[in-house]
Design a protein around this motif. Sequence first.
Motif, PDB file in Angstrom:
ATOM      1  N   VAL A 251       4.644  -4.247   5.548  1.00 20.63           N
ATOM      2  CA  VAL A 251       3.680  -3.833   4.766  1.00 20.63           C
ATOM      3  C   VAL A 251       2.768  -3.161   5.926  1.00 20.63           C
ATOM      4  CG1 VAL A 251       1.729  -4.302   3.495  1.00 20.63           C
ATOM      5  CG2 VAL A 251       3.810  -5.162   2.868  1.00 20.63           C
ATOM      6  N   GLU A 252       2.243  -3.918   6.871  1.00 19.76           N
ATOM      7  CA  GLU A 252       1.346  -3.346   7.940  1.00 19.76           C
ATOM      8  C   GLU A 252       2.022  -2.107   8.590  1.00 19.76           C
ATOM      9  OE1 GLU A 252       0.015  -6.424  10.446  1.00 19.76           O
ATOM     10  OE2 GLU A 252      -0.072  -4.977  12.157  1.00 19.76           O
ATOM     11  N   ALA A 253       3.292  -2.051   9.104  1.00 17.07           N
ATOM     12  CA  ALA A 253       4.035  -1.088   9.683  1.00 17.07           C
ATOM     13  C   ALA A 253       4.110   0.036   8.758  1.00 17.07           C
ATOM     14  CB  ALA A 253       5.350  -1.249  10.135  1.00 17.07           C
ATOM     15  N   ALA A 254       4.336  -0.011   7.504  1.00 19.67           N
ATOM     16  CA  ALA A 254       4.448   1.155   6.543  1.00 19.67           C
ATOM     17  C   ALA A 254       2.735   1.594   6.299  1.00 19.67           C
ATOM     18  CB  ALA A 254       4.889   0.552   5.150  1.00 19.67           C
ATOM     19  N   GLN A 255       1.934   0.873   6.271  1.00 20.91           N
ATOM     20  CA  GLN A 255       0.464   1.197   6.229  1.00 20.91           C
ATOM     21  C   GLN A 255       0.174   2.198   7.270  1.00 20.91           C
ATOM     22  OE1 GLN A 255      -1.587  -2.249   5.424  1.00 20.91           O
ATOM     23  NE2 GLN A 255      -1.635  -1.937   3.416  1.00 20.91           N
ATOM     24  N   GLY A 256       0.461   1.741   8.615  1.00 18.45           N
ATOM     25  CA  GLY A 256       0.322   2.223   9.848  1.00 18.45           C
ATOM     26  C   GLY A 256       0.873   3.662   9.889  1.00 18.45           C
TER      27      GLY A 256
ATOM     28  N   THR B 161      11.881   1.478  13.153  1.00 19.46           N
ATOM     29  CA  THR B 161      11.065   0.233  12.766  1.00 19.46           C
ATOM     30  C   THR B 161      11.448  -0.687  11.597  1.00 19.46           C
ATOM     31  OG1 THR B 161       8.897   0.902  13.850  1.00 19.46           O
ATOM     32  CG2 THR B 161       8.721  -0.731  12.135  1.00 19.46           C
ATOM     33  N   MET B 162      11.864   0.441  10.567  1.00 22.27           N
ATOM     34  CA  MET B 162      12.440  -0.279   9.332  1.00 22.27           C
ATOM     35  C   MET B 162      13.701  -0.955   9.328  1.00 22.27           C
ATOM     36  SD  MET B 162      10.034  -0.063   6.906  1.00 22.27           S
ATOM     37  CE  MET B 162       8.604   0.283   7.284  1.00 22.27           C
ATOM     38  N   ARG B 163      14.496  -0.032  10.607  1.00 25.11           N
ATOM     39  CA  ARG B 163      15.717  -0.645  10.729  1.00 25.11           C
ATOM     40  C   ARG B 163      15.818  -1.966  11.477  1.00 25.11           C
ATOM     41  NH1 ARG B 163      18.558   4.909  12.773  1.00 25.11           N
ATOM     42  NH2 ARG B 163      19.398   5.704  10.624  1.00 25.11           N
ATOM     43  N   GLY B 164      14.732  -2.183  12.359  1.00 23.23           N
ATOM     44  CA  GLY B 164      14.391  -3.475  12.861  1.00 23.23           C
ATOM     45  C   GLY B 164      13.950  -4.530  11.982  1.00 23.23           C
ATOM     46  N   ILE B 165      13.109  -4.077  10.896  1.00 23.57           N
ATOM     47  CA  ILE B 165      12.882  -5.244   9.955  1.00 23.57           C
ATOM     48  C   ILE B 165      13.884  -5.692   9.103  1.00 23.57           C
ATOM     49  CG2 ILE B 165      11.203  -5.332   8.210  1.00 23.57           C
ATOM     50  CD1 ILE B 165       9.305  -3.763   9.480  1.00 23.57           C
ATOM     51  N   ALA B 166      14.883  -4.674   8.824  1.00 21.56           N
ATOM     52  CA  ALA B 166      16.051  -5.102   7.978  1.00 21.56           C
ATOM     53  C   ALA B 166      16.873  -5.855   8.785  1.00 21.56           C
ATOM     54  CB  ALA B 166      16.489  -3.680   7.641  1.00 21.56           C
TER      55      ALA B 166
END
Length: 146
Positions: free
Chosen positions: A24-29, A62-67
């Motif tokens: 969420v924080e990454a998406a908001q940023g 970043t999303m790939r890393g989170i996944a």
Amino acid sequence: METDNVKTPAQLADEARQVGRDAVEAAQGYAAEARRVGADAMQSIRPSIEDAKATGREGLDTMRGIAGDARDIAGDAAATGRAYAKDAVNAAGKKLHDAQGRMQRARDACTQFIADEPVKASLIAAASGAVLTTLLMSALRGRRRY
């Protein structure tokens, strides 16, 4: 598989919550950055398009890393479940084996007693049968009265 490095369900849940918060924080940023890039695009369209693409690639990475983190946590949860199941099966097997050993020892002791004292064993068996028959008859008569 060793159970020394297995995480508890609470640890897995905490990690999953943290990954969610990070996402969420990454998406908001990235959303805020995209808004800034959009505003700059109004002033100079061409350089801003390249910035937006780079921001999008960074967001995708970043999303790939989170996944990947989420997949790792799911793997840890599966490993924990397998470890708990294996421990439960092993414990049940050990208890069953112990009970079988106790039953074998009791059977051997009874067999030895009957071989050593056949008359006494017969008298004990007859007395036990009489007691059980008396208890059964009392229980049946007690039910008929009600």
